[in-house]
Design a protein around this motif. Structure first.
Motif, mmCIF file in Angstrom:
data_model
loop_
_atom_site.group_PDB
_atom_site.id
_atom_site.type_symbol
_atom_site.label_atom_id
_atom_site.label_comp_id
_atom_site.label_asym_id
_atom_site.label_seq_id
_atom_site.Cartn_x
_atom_site.Cartn_y
_atom_site.Cartn_z
ATOM 1 N N UNK A 119 37.316 -100.415 5.017
ATOM 2 C CA UNK A 119 37.934 -99.331 5.785
ATOM 3 C C UNK A 119 37.675 -97.952 5.178
ATOM 4 N N UNK A 120 37.509 -97.882 3.864
ATOM 5 C CA UNK A 120 37.388 -96.582 3.192
ATOM 6 C C UNK A 120 36.036 -96.462 2.489
ATOM 7 N N UNK A 121 34.954 -96.672 3.233
ATOM 8 C CA UNK A 121 33.616 -96.622 2.662
ATOM 9 C C UNK A 121 33.252 -95.201 2.251
ATOM 10 N N UNK A 122 32.471 -95.091 1.173
ATOM 11 C CA UNK A 122 32.006 -93.789 0.698
ATOM 12 C C UNK A 122 30.742 -93.331 1.422
ATOM 13 N N UNK A 123 29.971 -94.287 1.945
ATOM 14 C CA UNK A 123 28.753 -93.957 2.676
ATOM 15 C C UNK A 123 28.363 -95.134 3.560
ATOM 16 N N UNK A 124 27.412 -94.889 4.441
ATOM 17 C CA UNK A 124 26.967 -95.912 5.390
ATOM 18 C C UNK A 124 25.456 -96.065 5.302
ATOM 19 N N UNK A 125 25.002 -97.314 5.354
ATOM 20 C CA UNK A 125 23.579 -97.618 5.445
ATOM 21 C C UNK A 125 23.365 -98.470 6.689
ATOM 22 N N UNK A 126 22.491 -98.005 7.572
ATOM 23 C CA UNK A 126 22.174 -98.770 8.774
ATOM 24 C C UNK A 126 20.875 -99.535 8.544
ATOM 25 N N UNK A 127 20.908 -100.825 8.868
ATOM 26 C CA UNK A 127 19.776 -101.717 8.636
ATOM 27 C C UNK A 127 19.311 -102.268 9.972
ATOM 28 N N UNK A 128 18.013 -102.154 10.242
ATOM 29 C CA UNK A 128 17.453 -102.596 11.520
ATOM 30 C C UNK A 128 16.332 -103.586 11.242
ATOM 31 N N UNK A 129 16.446 -104.774 11.815
ATOM 32 C CA UNK A 129 15.415 -105.787 11.660
ATOM 33 C C UNK A 129 14.325 -105.649 12.701
ATOM 34 N N UNK A 130 13.087 -105.813 12.267
ATOM 35 C CA UNK A 130 11.932 -105.746 13.165
ATOM 36 C C UNK A 130 10.978 -106.891 12.831
ATOM 37 N N UNK A 131 10.121 -107.232 13.757
ATOM 38 C CA UNK A 131 9.065 -108.210 13.460
ATOM 39 C C UNK A 131 7.857 -107.451 12.913
#
Length: 288
Positions: A119-131
């Motif tokens: 709930x109290x994250x310091x930062x966000x990393x978005x991860x996207x899977x591709x072929x």
């Protein structure tokens, strides 16, 4: 004899319970990697508990089988008992496994809830899977993005580039130590799975869906993982490489990455031609 068997079992458990001290796997390495996050520590402790439990159960069943084979062999028991039911035994062999499973529920639920979203994250990393590669976005640090492809498939390529074969990537994910990081995952094509055992993270990336978990690295170093969902012909060639650095070093890397992976200018929103309007009005409007 029984004491010797127990001594050997205890020695074997001590061997497999010794954590690997390096993030990179070593020849003949046993057990889970040394945990590098709070969730991984819970998973490691839970695994050790289950290892002891199943070992005790296995030794008990083995001893019981040996006792039955010796005590009730034909030569020692020429007139076998015709007893078909024993209420006490039936209650015990039903009730004891139930109690064991109930006892396991508590640490397993603790681990399950600990691995849920933070709930109290310091930062966000978005991860996207591709072929067959990974894409990463840093929305809290300028929203830059980059792709990470496998660096070396063969031993020759690995030696030439000085990287780990099938493990390193051309662009490495860099994250700060002792920081709560929200991980948001999705996919552009098929199911993938972003998995790093050192952090206790293993989550599917699903097209059209955002899955969420978190991590907090407790020590610096380079950690490796792999796609753990069968995603096609090059499934084995989309590794994950994460470098955990100090917070000061991370801020320095962010400034360099913002220039290196400068985000492409955002496209203007798509406009739909107005129905019934003349050609002059719709001349510069995209129709679909």
């Amino acid at each position: 004899m029984f004491n010797r068997i127990m001594a050997l079992a205890a020695g074997w458990l001590a061997l497999v319970s010794t954590p690997a001290l390096a993030a990179e796997p070593k020849p003949w390495q046993l057990n889970l990697p040394h945990p590098a996050s709070p969730v991984a520590e819970l998973a490691y402790d839970f695994h050790t508990l289950l290892l002891w439990l199943i070992t005790i159960i296995t030794l008990f069943v083995l001893g019981l089988l040996i006792y039955v084979c010796v005590r009730f062999r034909e030569s020692a028991n020429p007139t076998p008992s015709r007893t078909t039911h024993n209420s006490l035994l039936e209650v015990l062999w039903t009730g004891i496994p139930v109690l064991i499973l109930v006892a396991i529920v508590f640490p397993s639920m603790k681990l399950l809830y600990a691995s849920d979203r933070v709930e109290d994250a310091d930062m966000t990393l978005k991860i996207i899977g591709n072929q067959w590669y990974w894409s990463y976005e840093y929305p809290d640090h300028g929203n830059f993005t980059f792709d990470a492809y496998i660096a070396a498939r063969t031993e020759e390529e690995a030696k030439e580039l000085g990287v780990a074969r099938l493990m390193d990537t051309d662009n490495m994910v860099v994250l700060p130590v002792d920081t709560k990081i929200r991980l948001i995952m999705t996919s552009n094509d098929v199911l993938h799975n972003w998995s790093i055992s050192d952090f206790g993270v293993r989550l599917d990336t699903v097209p059209g869906r955002l899955n969420e978990t978190w991590m907090q690295a407790t020590r610096e170093g380079t950690f490796y993982g792999f796609c753990s969902e069968l995603c096609g012909i090059d499934h084995a060639f989309m590794p994950i490489a994460v470098k955990i650095v100090s917070k000061a070093e991370f801020e320095k890397w962010v400034k360099e990455a913002q220039e290196k992976f400068a985000a492409a200018p955002s496209l203007a929103p798509v406009q739909v031609a107005a129905k019934g309007a003349d050609a002059a009005v719709n001349s510069n409007v995209l129709t679909r």
